[in-house]
Design a protein around this motif. Structure first.
Motif: not given
Ligand SMILES: [Zn+2]
Length: 341
Positions: A244-262
């Motif tokens: 997702x375009x991370x500035x369009x979703x809640x920061x907690x969701x963005x961070x969780x998606x970053x961590x999940x990919x790693x």
């Protein structure tokens, strides 16, 4: 080049020719490389030389080889870890350093890049968005890109999705790509839920005139990803799970998606992941802090420029390379740091 042919060039083309010609180029380049920045190139995927899939993100294999060979005349191509240490430790300047990166994780990387790595002795970083690898289904952008490969002109009616109509021309080339960008940017501006529906509408409306004579953009399989991960030339980087375009979703969701990919990359390949790239480059102060909190050493953007010691390592600029960049434009783009600072 004779004067007669120079006069046929547009002012922009002429400026580029002058800048990349013998006399001026070294001076401008020396200025761009003052302070020993790292040059990070951003690719997406490679295609066969005779591939007719027409999109900025698919660079012909032979063009890529020519670009790497040109780059090596003046730069040492290093891994992202080496470049990070170089920037952090202020190592004594030697030859300028360059890093090659690929975003997303398409099959073209396994088919065309992987077989060349050993021969070219080429360190690369591949940023993988894990969601499309897990599902096997391309993200909306790639589904739309695949749909846009049409055999005859077609009209899109997207009023139900809050978008104007678009005419999609058949054919290929940079001009067509530039025309299609209007549609792609309009889709990017939609809120994520509506965007998926609009992308599906584009795919459905173009289905009847879609060409079949091309290799569509598809995500790597897990087996292909594992083969790449086992190469000593490959560094894997996280690129979120959702893309997702991370500035369009809640920061907690963005961070969780970053961590999940790693996390998934480590689970699938056994390799630790220390680097991150923002999908589409979208980032802000909050997201930079989130990338740091997620434990990454660097986070790369799509902002055009060179990586300087004074930059945050969570907003590293890159130089994009696409299908329509000839060697003159490629060389010109390497000077991008000039105009950023
Ligand atoms: Zn991406």
């Amino acid at each position: 080049m004779p004067l007669a042919s120079l006069s046929a060039l547009s002012p922009k083309q002429l400026g580029r020719r002058v800048l990349t010609s013998g006399g001026v180029y070294p001076l401008v380049r020396a200025r761009a490389l003052r302070g020993d920045p790292v040059t990070v190139l951003m690719y997406h995927t490679l295609g066969a030389d005779n591939e007719t899939f027409d999109a900025w993100t698919v660079v012909r294999r032979s063009d890529f080889v020519a670009q790497i060979s040109l780059l090596r005349r003046d730069y040492d191509i290093v891994s992202l870890d080496e470049a990070t240490a170089h920037v952090r430790d202020a190592a004594p300047p030697g030859r300028p350093k360059a890093v090659i990166t690929f975003d997303d994780g398409h099959t073209g990387l396994h088919r065309y890049l992987f077989p060349m790595l050993e021969e070219l002795q080429l360190p690369v970083t591949i940023y993988v968005a894990t969601g499309h690898i897990a599902s096997g289904r391309p993200y909306w952008f790639d589904r739309v890109m695949n749909a846009l490969q049409v055999s005859r002109p077609a009209k899109l009616h997207l009023a139900d999705h809050g978008l104007p109509g678009f005419t999609i021309e058949a054919g290929s080339g940079e001009e067509r790509w530039q025309a299609l960008r209007g549609l792609l940017e309009a889709l990017k501006r939609l809120e994520p839920g509506r965007r998926e529906a609009a992308a599906d509408a584009v795919v459905a409306q173009l289905a009847s005139c879609r060409r079949t004579d091309f290799e569509p953009l598809e995500p790597l399989t897990k087996e292909q990803l594992l083969a790449l991960a086992q190469s000593r030339w490959v560094t894997l980087g996280a690129h979120t799970d959702c893309h997702s375009l991370l500035d369009q979703i809640p920061p907690d969701v963005a961070q969780a998606s970053m961590e999940r990919s790693a996390h998934l990359l480590r689970e699938w390949t056994g390799r630790a992941v220390h680097h991150f790239a923002y999908p589409n480059g979208n980032h802000n102060r909050e997201l930079m802090a989130r990338a740091q909190a997620a434990g990454f050493a660097t986070a790369l953007t799509t902002e055009k420029g060179l990586w300087r010691r004074t930059d945050s390592q969570f907003a590293v600029a890159r130089i994009p390379v696409g299908r329509y960049d000839d060697l003159t434009r490629f060389k010109f783009n390497l000077l991008a740091g000039q105009w950023r600072h």
